[in-house]
Design an enzyme around this catalytic site. Sequence first.
Site, PDB file in Angstrom:
ATOM      1  N   SER A   1       0.849  -1.203   0.000  1.00  0.00           N
ATOM      2  CA  SER A   1       0.000   0.000   0.000  1.00  0.00           C
ATOM      3  C   SER A   1       0.878   1.244   0.000  1.00  0.00           C
ATOM      4  O   SER A   1       1.992   1.229   0.544  1.00  0.00           O
ATOM      5  CB  SER A   1      -0.850  -0.030   1.277  1.00  0.00           C
TER       6      SER A   1
ATOM      7  N   TYR B   1      -1.361  -1.071  11.018  1.00  0.00           N
ATOM      8  CA  TYR B   1      -1.621  -1.637   9.679  1.00  0.00           C
ATOM      9  C   TYR B   1      -0.493  -1.239   8.723  1.00  0.00           C
ATOM     10  O   TYR B   1       0.079  -2.074   8.007  1.00  0.00           O
ATOM     11  CB  TYR B   1      -2.978  -1.141   9.161  1.00  0.00           C
TER      12      TYR B   1
ATOM     13  N   LYS C   1       2.640  -3.508   6.671  1.00  0.00           N
ATOM     14  CA  LYS C   1       3.011  -3.475   5.244  1.00  0.00           C
ATOM     15  C   LYS C   1       4.507  -3.199   5.077  1.00  0.00           C
ATOM     16  O   LYS C   1       5.182  -3.818   4.260  1.00  0.00           O
ATOM     17  CB  LYS C   1       2.181  -2.423   4.487  1.00  0.00           C
TER      18      LYS C   1
HETATM   19  C1  UD1 Z   1      -7.487   4.676   3.719  1.00  0.00           C
HETATM   20  C2  UD1 Z   1      -6.394   4.169   4.611  1.00  0.00           C
HETATM   21  C3  UD1 Z   1      -5.288   3.597   3.756  1.00  0.00           C
HETATM   22  C4  UD1 Z   1      -5.827   2.499   2.880  1.00  0.00           C
HETATM   23  C5  UD1 Z   1      -6.960   3.049   2.031  1.00  0.00           C
HETATM   24  C6  UD1 Z   1      -7.627   1.934   1.250  1.00  0.00           C
HETATM   25  C7  UD1 Z   1      -6.550   5.637   6.565  1.00  0.00           C
HETATM   26  C8  UD1 Z   1      -5.858   6.701   7.371  1.00  0.00           C
HETATM   27  N1  UD1 Z   1      -5.903   5.261   5.446  1.00  0.00           N
HETATM   28  O1  UD1 Z   1      -6.946   5.735   2.963  1.00  0.00           O
HETATM   29  O2  UD1 Z   1      -4.260   3.087   4.570  1.00  0.00           O
HETATM   30  O3  UD1 Z   1      -4.808   2.006   2.034  1.00  0.00           O
HETATM   31  O4  UD1 Z   1      -7.954   3.631   2.877  1.00  0.00           O
HETATM   32  O5  UD1 Z   1      -8.401   2.457   0.238  1.00  0.00           O
HETATM   33  O6  UD1 Z   1      -7.603   5.155   6.932  1.00  0.00           O
HETATM   34  N2  UD1 Z   1     -13.749  10.654   3.329  1.00  0.00           N
HETATM   35  C9  UD1 Z   1     -14.826  11.455   3.616  1.00  0.00           C
HETATM   36  N3  UD1 Z   1     -15.919  10.876   4.182  1.00  0.00           N
HETATM   37  C10 UD1 Z   1     -15.995   9.540   4.462  1.00  0.00           C
HETATM   38  C11 UD1 Z   1     -14.877   8.722   4.150  1.00  0.00           C
HETATM   39  C12 UD1 Z   1     -13.768   9.315   3.598  1.00  0.00           C
HETATM   40  O7  UD1 Z   1     -14.804  12.670   3.388  1.00  0.00           O
HETATM   41  O8  UD1 Z   1     -17.016   9.072   4.990  1.00  0.00           O
HETATM   42  C13 UD1 Z   1     -12.548  11.269   2.709  1.00  0.00           C
HETATM   43  C14 UD1 Z   1     -11.273  11.104   3.531  1.00  0.00           C
HETATM   44  O9  UD1 Z   1     -11.150  12.160   4.442  1.00  0.00           O
HETATM   45  C15 UD1 Z   1     -10.204  11.106   2.442  1.00  0.00           C
HETATM   46  C16 UD1 Z   1     -10.910  10.473   1.237  1.00  0.00           C
HETATM   47  O10 UD1 Z   1     -12.307  10.580   1.499  1.00  0.00           O
HETATM   48  O11 UD1 Z   1      -9.862  12.417   2.089  1.00  0.00           O
HETATM   49  C17 UD1 Z   1     -10.562   9.019   1.048  1.00  0.00           C
HETATM   50  O12 UD1 Z   1     -10.750   8.334   2.286  1.00  0.00           O
HETATM   51  P1  UD1 Z   1     -10.635   6.745   2.406  1.00  0.00           P
HETATM   52  O13 UD1 Z   1     -11.459   6.094   1.362  1.00  0.00           O
HETATM   53  O14 UD1 Z   1     -10.902   6.391   3.843  1.00  0.00           O
HETATM   54  O15 UD1 Z   1      -9.127   6.448   2.023  1.00  0.00           O
HETATM   55  P2  UD1 Z   1      -7.758   7.024   2.630  1.00  0.00           P
HETATM   56  O16 UD1 Z   1      -7.987   7.803   3.872  1.00  0.00           O
HETATM   57  O17 UD1 Z   1      -7.000   7.697   1.544  1.00  0.00           O
END
Ligand code: UD1
Length: 342
Positions: free
Chosen positions: A125, A150, A154
């Site tokens: 990742s 996590y 990795k």
């Molecule tokens: C997360 C994990 C990462 C993992 C990846 C898998 C964390 C800190 N990191 O990354 O290790 O490899 O998922 O895909 O958890 N968001 C919203 N509302 C929501 C959910 C998310 O606004 O309900 C935003 C988040 O703030 C972020 C973006 O959407 O900016 C993507 O979030 P998410 O899908 O959780 O992925 P990551 O945080 O990039």
Amino acid sequence: MKEILVTGGLGYIGSHTVVELMMKNYNVSIIDNLSNSEIFILENIEKITGRNPIFFNIDLTDYNKTNSCFTKKNYDGVIHFAAFKSVSESVEYPEKYYSNNLNSLLNILRCMKENKVDNIVFSSSCTVYGQPDDLPVSEKFPFKEAESPYARTKQISENIIKDFVNSTSFLSGISLRYFNPVGAHHSGLIGELPIGIPDNLVPYITQTAAGIRKELQVFGDDYDTHDGTAIRDYIHVEDLAEAHIAALERMCENKMDSEYEYYNIGTGVGNSVLDVVKSFERVNKLKLNYSVIERRSGDIEKIFSDCRISNKKLGWATKKGLDEMMNSAWKWQNNISSFLKG
Ligand code: UD1
């Protein structure tokens, strides 16, 4: 025909990779203990491909059971997906993550060494980079302090593979560092199955549109980005699946520059949370309920990949854009309940 063993082959990325392998005429065996997957995925893999993979319902932390799979076939390669993957859960239960993710990998590598299986592709990742100093993120960047147990599993796993590769004359390994995999197979028959309330953006969006969640909460709109929301490199899971086959072929055809390699797997393009929401609304002709709340702690402002090295060395590149990701994710969401019922 080449024989490939896929661990976690009924999971989200694993199942798409199994389909891609079978469509390319590989013979596939799957090890999966169904801890975060459903058996109907196996039936749907068979529907898509018209072929039956061998399935072992085995826990990889059991060495003897794992080794019994290796004695049934002469495998040309292993693709190792099986691992726990929730960042938040790993913070609460690090013992679960270190124990499962590392022992499973150690058993796989021990079995490969003892049964003389040459090639492993590892599901890593972009989280191994921690908070990058610069963008886009290149493979040349070092690992920084892991942000969660996590993430640390990795980083440790990649180092374990490197040590095993160095310990034999025959083992080769490639780690693929995924950015943000989203979307589902174009058939609508396989996709991501989050347990409980999704942590990740796209399953939350599709569940909100399906009426399972009331509204999407957008975590922060005061970042230094074009619309204030955070930026990620979203990649279609079908493009990601293809990267695994490219990596496997590079190993099987002895094209490696060294016995252990690692690649970024993303599109090279960053999209904001609101870009994703807008694409989802546009392609599916829907309005999504959402509101903006404060930033989620631990989130970074932007991250996206530099994929020039993986494009060149793997002869691979993404083909699908955000709209196809959002369209397929919604198609899958609409099918899930009927599959789960039955
Ligand atoms: C997360 C994990 C990462 C993992 C990846 C898998 C964390 C800190 N990191 O990354 O290790 O490899 O998922 O895909 O958890 N968001 C919203 N509302 C929501 C959910 C998310 O606004 O309900 C935003 C988040 O703030 C972020 C973006 O959407 O900016 C993507 O979030 P998410 O899908 O959780 O992925 P990551 O945080 O990039």
